[in-house]
Each structure stands twice: as C-alpha cells, then as structure tokens.
Design an enzyme around this catalytic site. Structure first.
Site, short mmCIF file in Angstrom:
data_model
loop_
_atom_site.label_atom_id
_atom_site.label_comp_id
_atom_site.label_asym_id
_atom_site.label_seq_id
_atom_site.Cartn_x
_atom_site.Cartn_y
_atom_site.Cartn_z
N LYS A 1 7.48 13.14 2.82
CA LYS A 1 7.24 11.87 2.12
C LYS A 1 7.17 11.94 0.60
O LYS A 1 8.20 11.78 -0.06
CB LYS A 1 6.00 11.17 2.71
CG LYS A 1 6.24 10.71 4.15
CD LYS A 1 5.30 9.64 4.60
CE LYS A 1 5.76 8.98 5.89
NZ LYS A 1 5.38 9.67 7.11
N PHE B 1 0.72 11.28 14.52
CA PHE B 1 2.14 10.98 14.34
C PHE B 1 2.79 12.16 13.64
O PHE B 1 2.38 12.55 12.55
CB PHE B 1 2.35 9.71 13.51
CG PHE B 1 3.82 9.34 13.42
CD1 PHE B 1 4.43 8.61 14.43
CD2 PHE B 1 4.59 9.77 12.36
CE1 PHE B 1 5.79 8.32 14.38
CE2 PHE B 1 5.95 9.49 12.29
CZ PHE B 1 6.55 8.75 13.30
N ASP C 1 -0.33 19.10 9.25
CA ASP C 1 0.78 18.21 8.93
C ASP C 1 0.34 17.33 7.76
O ASP C 1 -0.42 16.38 7.92
CB ASP C 1 1.14 17.36 10.15
CG ASP C 1 2.34 16.44 9.88
OD1 ASP C 1 2.75 16.33 8.71
OD2 ASP C 1 2.84 15.82 10.84
#
Ligand SMILES: *Cc1c(COP(=O)(O)O)cnc(C)c1O
Length: 400
Positions: free
Chosen positions: A251, A137, A222
């Site tokens: 995040k 993702f 990532d």
C-alpha cells in the site's frame, strides 16, 4: 470526457468485480482530487491508504519521471541501483533483514507464506500449517485468501489451499491452543484493516513472539496497511518493540506507485535461493525509485511527527462525537488509521459514505458498520477538521 461517459465505457467492457462509487477521478494534488465533471473532493481515504503523501506528490512524480526516462524495466536477471538502495533503506528503518520485492500486498503475503513453508522444509521439519486470525485480510490470491479469516471472501472459491487455520484475533489463549507441531507460521496484522480497524491488544504481540520462539514458528506481521508510518512509527510493531521474523509491506510503500515487499531475517530468507521464487516486475527501478522518494520525504518533512500530532487532534474530536451520536459506539485505531464503529442497521453506514461523497468528502465503510479514515500522512489538522465537519453534518441528517 465527463464522468457519465467514462462510467458508460466500464459498463460494457470492464469486469464487474468492484462496487464503485459513481465518480470518475481526473487529477489530484495532496488531499484534493477532482472528478471528470470538475467537482473537487477532500480525499481522506487516499486510494485505500496508498497515497501516503497525498495525490501525485512532487518528490515521487519527479523520481518516477526521471527513472522512467533512464531505465523503466530490466527484470531480475540484472542488478539495478534503486532496488539495492531501497533494500538498504528499508532494512535500516525495520529490523536486521533482507528484502524481496513484488508488486502488491497479496504477492508480498504469498511470498511470506511460501518462504515459511520452504524454511521448515529446508530444516527437515514437517511443519507446514499457517495460523491466522478471524477478521483478518491478507489479499485475494489463493494463499493470501486462504490466510484471510473472513468467510465472505472465501465463498465460491473452494477448495482453498490446505494447511490454514483461523483463530480469534487478539486472544493469545486461542492461538496457543491452536498451535501444534505442524504449525510453521503465524500471520497477523498488527492493526487489522479491512476487518474493522482493530489494533492488537496490549501484550498480544509479545505473547505471540514467545509462543513462536518456544515452538520454532515463524512470526509474520502483515504491515501492508498499517506500515510505512500509518500509525506514527515506521511500522506498527515498533510501538510494542516486538520484532517479527517476516514482514509484508505494500500500500503506502510506493506513495501511489505499485510495489510490495517482504522483509525476512537473513537466516529465514536464505531458504529462497536462486530459482525458488521470483517476479518479473518485482523491484523494478521505477517502483523502487518511487519508494525511495517516499522514505526520503517522510524523513525530511518529519511526516511521522505530523501523524502523531494530527492523530491526537482527530481522536479527541471523534471521541466528542460519541455524546452527539449515541449509535457511535467506539472510535479506535492508531495514528492515521482510524475507525468509527456504529450500531446502526445494515446499509446506513454505506449511505453515510455516499452522502459524504456528494458533500465532497471521500471516506469509506467496512464491515457494514465501521467508517474508516486513511488520510495521507502529511494531512493538516485543518483538512482533517474540514472532513470531520462534513461527516458530522451528514450524520446529523442521516442518523439523528
Ligand atoms: C490491502 C491488504 C492486502 C492486499 O494488498 P493488495 O495490494 O490489494 O493485494 C494484504 N494485507 C493487508 C493487511 C491489506 O490491508
């Protein structure tokens, strides 16, 4: 205004693109969050892993409030102190690199993909293809979506960006056979998040590094979900000592304040000269002040040590639950990024999560079979035990 009234407003006027839980949140501190009807929850999902110091941590709210009064926004036509300082701090804890700031994870990934193609273009190479992994993702914008290796997110959005390939995660042979002289970059999550909390198998990162070195492919980690201390080190790749060429963050970086970053080795980042890539709000003083307060707090309060300690306890507790619940087939993850995979009919894990919410616990379910914890990194053993007990009670009721 009570929860019902707030929900009602959404029905008419807010885009229906989220399947929200039927709760309107009002205020929070640490692991506790209160809804508009006064009910208090134990939040072990922390805003999908963003509230790494819990709800409204004082260090961050103070830094943001102070900065807001001084200077909220300038654009990148100017220099500001917080952006320069944050870049220095990130480079210190990461690898010899330079930082580019954006506002979200998808934008950080987007920047990494653009930089990868530009780097090869500048070298006169015709490589442009990006390889990523199944179940990955990377975000919802077109480039990040094209890198994302889950068909369900692609449906209805064709045509995607050309030049992306997906191979099974964790299998170096698959990556090696997919790589060719058109390959410009390989992007992987060091621990897959939305894909089911899947840590990279031992040795995988090192093998990717060697493959990339051999064919002049840029290696992109990532770390949007697994970075910023989530796994007990600043970045998950530090467990293996394998350095990427480019790393993406978001995040947890702002401790709940929106910010994203891309770090790249200077010789790679140099492909982004003035005018090549930009963001109006990227690296704004408030976001950078928030992130600086996060980094300082993690250091000062020895938060990484807490992650390691609490993680050990949680994994041992959850492993024990395998005997109690035979449908619990695996407990996996790293640090405080934890997934419990169940072999249950579709919908059951979602029911379990909904029941936990009623019992005052916030967690979530991904891939319809993995219950995920992403607690704040300063969570205590006692808070985690409380959460595990609520989950255990719900599982007793729902699946045995
Ligand atoms: C959440 C996530 C993203 C996207 O971040 P947004 O801020 O939602 O755009 C990208 N990569 C990974 C690994 C993520 O977990």
């Amino acid at each position: 205004m009570n929860s019902q009234k707030i929900v009602k407003k959404y029905e008419k006027s807010v885009a229906p693109n989220y399947g929200r839980l039927p709760v309107a949140l009002l205020e929070g501190k640490g692991c506790k969050v209160k809804d508009a009807d006064g009910k208090v929850y134990l939040d072990l999902l922390s805003g999908l892993g963003a509230n790494i110091l819990g709800h409204s941590p004082t260090a961050v709210t103070t830094a943001v409030a102070k900065q807001a009064k001084k200077l909220m926004h300038t654009s990148n036509l100017f220099y500001t102190e917080p952006q320069g300082e944050l870049a220095e701090e990130l480079v210190k804890i990461a690898f010899p690199s330079q930082a580019l700031f954006v506002n979200s994870g998808a934008e950080a990934v987007e920047s990494a993909l653009k930089l990868t193609r530009k780097y090869h273009h500048d070298k006169g190479s015709s490589s442009f293809e990006i390889l990523s992994t199944s179940n990955s993702f990377h975000g919802r914008t077109y480039g990040a979506l094209s890198a994302t290796g889950q068909r369900k997110y692609h449906t209805g959005f064709a045509p995607l960006v050309p030049g992306f390939g997906h191979v099974p995660y964790g299998k170096i042979s698959a990556m090696t056979s997919a790589a060719n002289d058109r390959t410009a970059g390989i992007i992987v999550e060091v621990v897959q998040g939305e894909g089911g909390v899947n840590p990279a198998p031992d040795g995988y990162l090192q093998e990717l590094r060697e493959l990339c070195d051999k064919y002049d492919i840029l290696l992109i980690f990532d770390e949007v979900q697994c970075g910023m201390g989530r796994t007990g080190k600043w970045f998950a790749w530090q467990h293996e000592g394998v350095t990427p060429d480019i790393m993406t963050l978001s995040k947890g970086l702002g401790g709940g304040f929106p910010i994203g970053a891309m770090l790249a080795k200077p010789e790679v980042m140099s492909s982004f000269g003035p005018g090549t890539h930009a963001s109006t709000f990227g690296g704004g003083p408030m976001a950078c002040a928030a992130a600086l307060a996060v980094i300082e707090t993690i250091k000062e309060k020895k938060v990484l040590q807490n992650v390691v300690k609490v993680s050990r306890m949680v994994f041992s507790e959850l492993e024990k639950m395998k005997e109690e619940f035979p449908s619990l087939i695996e407990v996996r993850g790293r640090g405080l990024m934890i997934g419990m995979e169940f072999d249950l009919p579709p919908g059951v894990c979602t029911d379990v999560v909904a029941e936990c919410l009623k019992e005052g616990l916030i967690i979530n379910c991904i891939q319809d079979k993995v219950i995920r914890f992403l607690p704040p990194l300063n969570v205590t053993e006692k808070e985690m035990m409380n959460g595990i007990e609520i989950l255990r009670g719900v599982l007793c009721k729902k699946i045995s």
